[in-house]
Design a protein around this motif. Sequence first.
Motif, PDB file in Angstrom:
ATOM      1  N   SER A  68      21.804 -11.869  -2.264  1.00 21.52           N
ATOM      2  CA  SER A  68      22.300 -11.115  -3.590  1.00 21.52           C
ATOM      3  C   SER A  68      23.225 -10.001  -3.292  1.00 21.52           C
ATOM      4  CB  SER A  68      21.087 -10.737  -4.316  1.00 21.52           C
ATOM      5  OG  SER A  68      21.580 -10.188  -5.629  1.00 21.52           O
ATOM      6  N   SER A  71      28.664 -19.974  -2.350  1.00 22.00           N
ATOM      7  CA  SER A  71      28.859 -18.481  -2.845  1.00 22.00           C
ATOM      8  C   SER A  71      29.234 -18.721  -4.561  1.00 22.00           C
ATOM      9  CB  SER A  71      29.778 -17.626  -2.231  1.00 22.00           C
ATOM     10  OG  SER A  71      29.470 -17.066  -0.950  1.00 22.00           O
ATOM     11  N   ASP A 113      22.933 -14.612 -12.050  1.00 19.79           N
ATOM     12  CA  ASP A 113      23.211 -13.571 -11.299  1.00 19.79           C
ATOM     13  C   ASP A 113      22.021 -12.400 -11.308  1.00 19.79           C
ATOM     14  OD1 ASP A 113      25.624 -14.772 -10.329  1.00 19.79           O
ATOM     15  OD2 ASP A 113      26.549 -13.497 -11.961  1.00 19.79           O
ATOM     16  N   ARG A 114      21.621 -12.168 -12.528  1.00 18.71           N
ATOM     17  CA  ARG A 114      20.675 -11.210 -12.646  1.00 18.71           C
ATOM     18  C   ARG A 114      19.114 -11.578 -12.286  1.00 18.71           C
ATOM     19  NH1 ARG A 114      23.558 -10.280 -17.684  1.00 18.71           N
ATOM     20  NH2 ARG A 114      21.907 -11.657 -18.893  1.00 18.71           N
ATOM     21  N   VAL A 128      18.423 -13.551  -9.718  1.00 21.17           N
ATOM     22  CA  VAL A 128      18.664 -13.693  -8.302  1.00 21.17           C
ATOM     23  C   VAL A 128      18.513 -12.234  -7.809  1.00 21.17           C
ATOM     24  CG1 VAL A 128      20.189 -14.041  -6.462  1.00 21.17           C
ATOM     25  CG2 VAL A 128      19.988 -16.000  -7.962  1.00 21.17           C
ATOM     26  N   ALA A 129      19.162 -11.219  -8.532  1.00 22.54           N
ATOM     27  CA  ALA A 129      19.369  -9.987  -8.014  1.00 22.54           C
ATOM     28  C   ALA A 129      18.004  -9.346  -8.397  1.00 22.54           C
ATOM     29  CB  ALA A 129      20.271  -9.212  -8.968  1.00 22.54           C
ATOM     30  N   ALA A 152      15.579 -10.405  -5.490  1.00 26.07           N
ATOM     31  CA  ALA A 152      16.233  -9.961  -4.187  1.00 26.07           C
ATOM     32  C   ALA A 152      16.092  -8.265  -4.104  1.00 26.07           C
ATOM     33  CB  ALA A 152      17.570 -10.409  -3.932  1.00 26.07           C
ATOM     34  N   LEU A 200      27.430  -8.297  -9.956  1.00 22.78           N
ATOM     35  CA  LEU A 200      26.573  -9.193  -9.052  1.00 22.78           C
ATOM     36  C   LEU A 200      27.074 -10.176  -8.697  1.00 22.78           C
ATOM     37  CD1 LEU A 200      23.374  -8.835 -11.555  1.00 22.78           C
ATOM     38  CD2 LEU A 200      23.884  -7.339  -9.408  1.00 22.78           C
ATOM     39  N   GLU A 242      26.087 -13.832  -5.554  1.00 23.87           N
ATOM     40  CA  GLU A 242      25.255 -14.406  -4.689  1.00 23.87           C
ATOM     41  C   GLU A 242      25.875 -15.675  -3.662  1.00 23.87           C
ATOM     42  OE1 GLU A 242      24.128 -14.336  -8.044  1.00 23.87           O
ATOM     43  OE2 GLU A 242      24.995 -16.256  -8.526  1.00 23.87           O
TER      44      GLU A 242
END
Length: 379
Positions: free
Chosen positions: A72, A131, A140-141, A143-144, A147, A169, A171
């Motif tokens: 991420s 990607s 995205d959120r 995963v972030a 991570a 963000l 990934e």
Amino acid sequence: MNIIQFQQNLIDYAASIGIDKIGFTSVSPFHELKNRLIRQQELGYASGFEESNIEKRVHPKMLLEESSSIISIAIAYPSKMKDAPQSVKGARRGIFARASWGIDYHTVLREKLALLELYILTHIPDAKLRSMVDTGELSDRAVAERAGIGWSAKNCSIITPEFGSYVYLGEMITSIPFAPSEQMEEQCGDCRLCLDVCPTGALIQGGQLNAQRCIAFITQTKTMVPDEFRTKIGNRIYGCDTCQTVCPKNKGKANLHQESFKPDPELVKPLLLPLLKMTNRTFKETYGHMSGAWRGKNPIQRNAIIALAHFKEQEAVPTLIDLMQNDARPVIRGTAAWAIGKINSKDGLLALKEAEQHEQVEEVLEEIRKGLEYYTIEN
């Protein structure tokens, strides 16, 4: 190869190419996210811009069968603008949300991820990688958060200690078994400022958003804006930053270091009347590099009309009358008619009465009648 050492080398390389944060997580299914997504769909809270297949959103291995981990990344964007022009009578201005300042973040993050891919493949040629930024299947959120980039906040953003919630963000799913980063604890505490000040009540509760009521979503739609939201939009012509600007965790986070996202004040806070006269070509040439241009000029022009009504800008009436009478787009004709009524000039009343006699589209006629009602109410 020593994966632990390579992971550190990758972290160092990411910093050298302008990636502000990088974290790692496993490809385990996002079970909690799945339950939230199902609930969002059941309640009708989804925006419709998301990947419709929930299974793909929560099972990384469906996207890359050989996957072992996810990288991420986060890149900060500015919350402050230098030399912002003032919006004054006769020269009213709209505002693009901060997430549309500078070069389209999709372009910037994809370039950074492409450099990371090249770096990885140079050292591990048989690595499998995939990607994505924003429009990919994964959240995205989610995963972030897993991570360790930041915590998932009540305003549905990822908040980082270093940059607040002003981060983009992206990934990368990889076949490399990177060690997972440590997750952060949620730090919103009892604060509920974002929920209390959301202009439309789109934040239902901490971490739950009804996208259908969110101004950021509404400004990107292409249909007529529902009545209840028009007075809430103000002079926003793309997006909304309210739930971020009130957040205490964003206090003092200017984030001016990324050159790609430094705003041109005249573009991100543009004069409204010139926007209404732009052709598709001029709009693309002027705004095409910004993320706020992705839906084309029509929603932006509709929002600019609403902003002029918000200001009750008398000097806009001749232009609005011309749009109401001559524009080929029903949404623009109708929104202009409503705005003429809000502004409430004598010329506007005569123009609305005339338009009522000639308009053929019922949706537009309804807006003309709303415009006429303002004269009845105010006079």
